[in-house]
Design a protein around this motif. Structure first.
Motif, PDB file in Angstrom:
ATOM      1  N   VAL A 205       0.848  -1.191   0.000  1.00  0.00           N
ATOM      2  CA  VAL A 205       0.000   0.000   0.000  1.00  0.00           C
ATOM      3  C   VAL A 205       0.884   1.241   0.000  1.00  0.00           C
ATOM      4  O   VAL A 205       1.777   1.374   0.849  1.00  0.00           O
ATOM      5  CB  VAL A 205      -0.928   0.035   1.231  1.00  0.00           C
ATOM      6  N   SER A 206       0.649   2.129  -0.965  1.00  0.00           N
ATOM      7  CA  SER A 206       1.367   3.396  -1.026  1.00  0.00           C
ATOM      8  C   SER A 206       0.377   4.540  -0.863  1.00  0.00           C
ATOM      9  O   SER A 206      -0.536   4.705  -1.674  1.00  0.00           O
ATOM     10  CB  SER A 206       2.110   3.533  -2.362  1.00  0.00           C
ATOM     11  N   LEU A 207       0.572   5.321   0.194  1.00  0.00           N
ATOM     12  CA  LEU A 207      -0.348   6.403   0.539  1.00  0.00           C
ATOM     13  C   LEU A 207       0.371   7.746   0.453  1.00  0.00           C
ATOM     14  O   LEU A 207       1.239   8.052   1.280  1.00  0.00           O
ATOM     15  CB  LEU A 207      -0.902   6.188   1.954  1.00  0.00           C
ATOM     16  N   ASP A 208       0.025   8.525  -0.549  1.00  0.00           N
ATOM     17  CA  ASP A 208       0.514   9.898  -0.671  1.00  0.00           C
ATOM     18  C   ASP A 208      -0.465  10.790   0.088  1.00  0.00           C
ATOM     19  O   ASP A 208      -1.663  10.787  -0.190  1.00  0.00           O
ATOM     20  CB  ASP A 208       0.580  10.281  -2.145  1.00  0.00           C
ATOM     21  N   ILE A 209       0.042  11.574   1.023  1.00  0.00           N
ATOM     22  CA  ILE A 209      -0.834  12.368   1.878  1.00  0.00           C
ATOM     23  C   ILE A 209      -1.680  13.350   1.087  1.00  0.00           C
ATOM     24  O   ILE A 209      -2.752  13.774   1.548  1.00  0.00           O
ATOM     25  CB  ILE A 209      -0.013  13.116   2.962  1.00  0.00           C
ATOM     26  N   ASP A 210      -1.259  13.695  -0.142  1.00  0.00           N
ATOM     27  CA  ASP A 210      -2.050  14.665  -0.900  1.00  0.00           C
ATOM     28  C   ASP A 210      -3.305  14.060  -1.531  1.00  0.00           C
ATOM     29  O   ASP A 210      -4.059  14.753  -2.214  1.00  0.00           O
ATOM     30  CB  ASP A 210      -1.211  15.422  -1.933  1.00  0.00           C
ATOM     31  N   VAL A 211      -3.553  12.770  -1.275  1.00  0.00           N
ATOM     32  CA  VAL A 211      -4.868  12.222  -1.618  1.00  0.00           C
ATOM     33  C   VAL A 211      -5.952  12.942  -0.829  1.00  0.00           C
ATOM     34  O   VAL A 211      -7.097  13.071  -1.278  1.00  0.00           O
ATOM     35  CB  VAL A 211      -4.923  10.693  -1.372  1.00  0.00           C
ATOM     36  N   LEU A 212      -5.580  13.448   0.349  1.00  0.00           N
ATOM     37  CA  LEU A 212      -6.499  14.230   1.167  1.00  0.00           C
ATOM     38  C   LEU A 212      -6.620  15.649   0.629  1.00  0.00           C
ATOM     39  O   LEU A 212      -5.691  16.179   0.011  1.00  0.00           O
ATOM     40  CB  LEU A 212      -6.000  14.281   2.613  1.00  0.00           C
ATOM     41  N   ASP A 213      -7.754  16.264   0.881  1.00  0.00           N
ATOM     42  CA  ASP A 213      -7.913  17.657   0.494  1.00  0.00           C
ATOM     43  C   ASP A 213      -6.920  18.520   1.273  1.00  0.00           C
ATOM     44  O   ASP A 213      -6.708  18.293   2.476  1.00  0.00           O
ATOM     45  CB  ASP A 213      -9.339  18.122   0.785  1.00  0.00           C
ATOM     46  N   PRO A 214      -6.290  19.502   0.626  1.00  0.00           N
ATOM     47  CA  PRO A 214      -5.302  20.336   1.335  1.00  0.00           C
ATOM     48  C   PRO A 214      -5.890  21.145   2.482  1.00  0.00           C
ATOM     49  O   PRO A 214      -5.139  21.652   3.318  1.00  0.00           O
ATOM     50  CB  PRO A 214      -4.736  21.239   0.229  1.00  0.00           C
ATOM     51  N   SER A 215      -7.201  21.269   2.546  1.00  0.00           N
ATOM     52  CA  SER A 215      -7.803  21.958   3.688  1.00  0.00           C
ATOM     53  C   SER A 215      -7.604  21.186   4.980  1.00  0.00           C
ATOM     54  O   SER A 215      -7.616  21.771   6.065  1.00  0.00           O
ATOM     55  CB  SER A 215      -9.304  22.175   3.447  1.00  0.00           C
ATOM     56  N   VAL A 216      -7.409  19.857   4.893  1.00  0.00           N
ATOM     57  CA  VAL A 216      -7.193  19.047   6.091  1.00  0.00           C
ATOM     58  C   VAL A 216      -5.762  18.545   6.191  1.00  0.00           C
ATOM     59  O   VAL A 216      -5.341  18.084   7.255  1.00  0.00           O
ATOM     60  CB  VAL A 216      -8.171  17.856   6.155  1.00  0.00           C
ATOM     61  N   ALA A 217      -5.012  18.628   5.089  1.00  0.00           N
ATOM     62  CA  ALA A 217      -3.612  18.197   5.095  1.00  0.00           C
ATOM     63  C   ALA A 217      -2.785  19.175   4.270  1.00  0.00           C
ATOM     64  O   ALA A 217      -2.327  18.857   3.169  1.00  0.00           O
ATOM     65  CB  ALA A 217      -3.487  16.779   4.540  1.00  0.00           C
ATOM     66  N   PRO A 218      -2.576  20.387   4.793  1.00  0.00           N
ATOM     67  CA  PRO A 218      -1.858  21.411   4.027  1.00  0.00           C
ATOM     68  C   PRO A 218      -0.365  21.175   3.913  1.00  0.00           C
ATOM     69  O   PRO A 218       0.282  21.742   3.030  1.00  0.00           O
ATOM     70  CB  PRO A 218      -2.145  22.695   4.814  1.00  0.00           C
ATOM     71  N   GLY A 219       0.189  20.350   4.780  1.00  0.00           N
ATOM     72  CA  GLY A 219       1.630  20.165   4.821  1.00  0.00           C
ATOM     73  C   GLY A 219       2.130  19.164   3.800  1.00  0.00           C
ATOM     74  O   GLY A 219       2.597  18.067   4.139  1.00  0.00           O
ATOM     75  N   THR A 220       2.060  19.542   2.528  1.00  0.00           N
ATOM     76  CA  THR A 220       2.560  18.693   1.459  1.00  0.00           C
ATOM     77  C   THR A 220       3.093  19.582   0.339  1.00  0.00           C
ATOM     78  O   THR A 220       2.657  20.730   0.182  1.00  0.00           O
ATOM     79  CB  THR A 220       1.445  17.749   0.941  1.00  0.00           C
ATOM     80  N   GLY A 221       4.024  19.055  -0.427  1.00  0.00           N
ATOM     81  CA  GLY A 221       4.700  19.882  -1.410  1.00  0.00           C
ATOM     82  C   GLY A 221       3.911  20.164  -2.669  1.00  0.00           C
ATOM     83  O   GLY A 221       4.156  21.150  -3.353  1.00  0.00           O
ATOM     84  N   THR A 222       2.944  19.274  -2.998  1.00  0.00           N
ATOM     85  CA  THR A 222       2.169  19.438  -4.227  1.00  0.00           C
ATOM     86  C   THR A 222       0.685  19.280  -3.918  1.00  0.00           C
ATOM     87  O   THR A 222       0.062  18.274  -4.275  1.00  0.00           O
ATOM     88  CB  THR A 222       2.598  18.405  -5.300  1.00  0.00           C
ATOM     89  N   PRO A 223       0.089  20.243  -3.232  1.00  0.00           N
ATOM     90  CA  PRO A 223      -1.330  20.124  -2.865  1.00  0.00           C
ATOM     91  C   PRO A 223      -2.228  20.179  -4.097  1.00  0.00           C
ATOM     92  O   PRO A 223      -1.906  20.842  -5.078  1.00  0.00           O
ATOM     93  CB  PRO A 223      -1.563  21.337  -1.957  1.00  0.00           C
ATOM     94  N   GLU A 224      -3.348  19.485  -4.030  1.00  0.00           N
ATOM     95  CA  GLU A 224      -4.302  19.427  -5.126  1.00  0.00           C
ATOM     96  C   GLU A 224      -5.705  19.540  -4.547  1.00  0.00           C
ATOM     97  O   GLU A 224      -6.127  18.686  -3.765  1.00  0.00           O
ATOM     98  CB  GLU A 224      -4.156  18.108  -5.897  1.00  0.00           C
ATOM     99  N   PRO A 225      -6.459  20.593  -4.894  1.00  0.00           N
ATOM    100  CA  PRO A 225      -7.812  20.771  -4.339  1.00  0.00           C
ATOM    101  C   PRO A 225      -8.762  19.637  -4.695  1.00  0.00           C
ATOM    102  O   PRO A 225      -8.521  18.862  -5.630  1.00  0.00           O
ATOM    103  CB  PRO A 225      -8.272  22.086  -4.978  1.00  0.00           C
ATOM    104  N   ASN A 226      -9.854  19.569  -3.917  1.00  0.00           N
ATOM    105  CA  ASN A 226     -10.952  18.623  -4.158  1.00  0.00           C
ATOM    106  C   ASN A 226     -10.561  17.192  -3.825  1.00  0.00           C
ATOM    107  O   ASN A 226     -10.914  16.241  -4.534  1.00  0.00           O
ATOM    108  CB  ASN A 226     -11.463  18.707  -5.597  1.00  0.00           C
TER     109      ASN A 226
END
Length: 285
Positions: A205-226
């Motif tokens: 299992v590979s989990l990239d934190i930016d699968v989450l909306d950046p409103s709840v996980a802003p601490g990532t280098g390549t945030p993606e809305p929705n």
């Protein structure tokens, strides 16, 4: 160095082996993922070892945190080789692997190392981005190409199952539709079908934190809305409980881009929930 909360078992007796792969080698927007393993460990001491939602305690999970694999700055192939050797060694001893990145390219080394023991491996990939480019900024080895390289490692590219993807170039999305098991903007329903199909096969299992909306996980280098919500993610972790998960990684948390360390704290809770959820399962030796 601070170890993850309740890391009390020795290597010989531990079922799960945790380590950090602190690299920013291929980050393309904002760096900082190299700091994630240590910050996540520190934040783990600000949560409880007990999970009310799971009714389990990290104290009862057989795992050990071995620290970080130190990587050579700027030498991508060297660091991939080093991490792959570490994972190969652990997998060969029947250990389950939990790796904390680092940028997403470290997942390639994790998958390669696990495949050395489990040739019929399936990969579950949760991410905002497809990561299926053949080249990115002139390189075949990048956090934007990692799943293309992973697909090439697998016995069949369709054993790469991608969920909640909401970003990618036209070329890579079309390539994914032809070659991988790609699910755009979808999560729960296709995941349950894949779980039924996989059965007892080994899973990474590979989990990239930016699968989450950046409103709840802003601490990532390549945030993606929705993106998906935190509750959706924890539902996923419960859904995979019955799978034979032999490797898991959490990547792309970037503490310098965070707010009050909330994303790193979430990362610590994800690790806790993964270990409690999967920690009681037995590995096929």
């Amino acid at each position: 160095m601070t170890r993850f909360l309740e890391s009390g078992f020795g290597f010989a007796s531990a079922e799960w082996v945790m380590f950090g792969a602190p690299s920013d080698a291929t980050v393309s927007r904002r760096g900082g993922a190299q700091y994630a393993p240590d910050v996540i460990r520190c934040e783990s001491h600000h949560i409880e070892s007990y999970s009310p939602s799971l009714g389990g305690d990290l104290k009862d999970v057989s795992f050990v945190d071995l620290g970080n694999v130190f990587l050579s700055p700027g030498d991508v192939q060297c660091y991939l080789t080093k991490v792959e050797k570490v994972v190969t060694s652990f997998a060969g001893k029947g250990k389950r692997i939990l790796m904390i990145g680092g940028d997403h390219l470290v997942s390639l080394a994790g998958v390669r190392g696990v495949i050395s023991k489990y040739s019929d491996l399936h990969v579950l990939h949760f991410d905002a981005h497809a990561d299926l480019r053949d080249f990115y900024l002139g390189s075949r080895y990048s956090h934007a190409t990692v799943m293309r390289r992973v697909a090439e490692c697998l016995a069949k590219a369709k054993r790469l199952h991608q969920f909640a993807i909401r970003s990618g170039s036209k070329e890579e999305i079309e390539w994914g539709k032809r070659n991988t098991d790609l699910h755009l903007m979808q999560l729960s329903e296709p995941l349950r079908k894949v779980i039924d199909e996989i059965g007892d096969s080994p899973v990474y299992v590979s989990l990239d934190i930016d699968v989450l909306d950046p409103s709840v996980a802003p601490g990532t280098g390549t945030p993606e809305p929705n993106g998906i919500g935190v509750s959706d993610l924890f539902d996923v972790l419960r859904d995979i409980k019955g799978l034979n998960v032999v490797g898991f990684d959490l990547v792309e948390i970037s503490p310098p881009n965070d707010v009050n360390n909330i994303t790193s704290l979430l990362g610590a809770k994800i690790v806790r929930e993964v270990l409690i959820t999967l920690g009681g399962d037995s590995v096929d030796q």
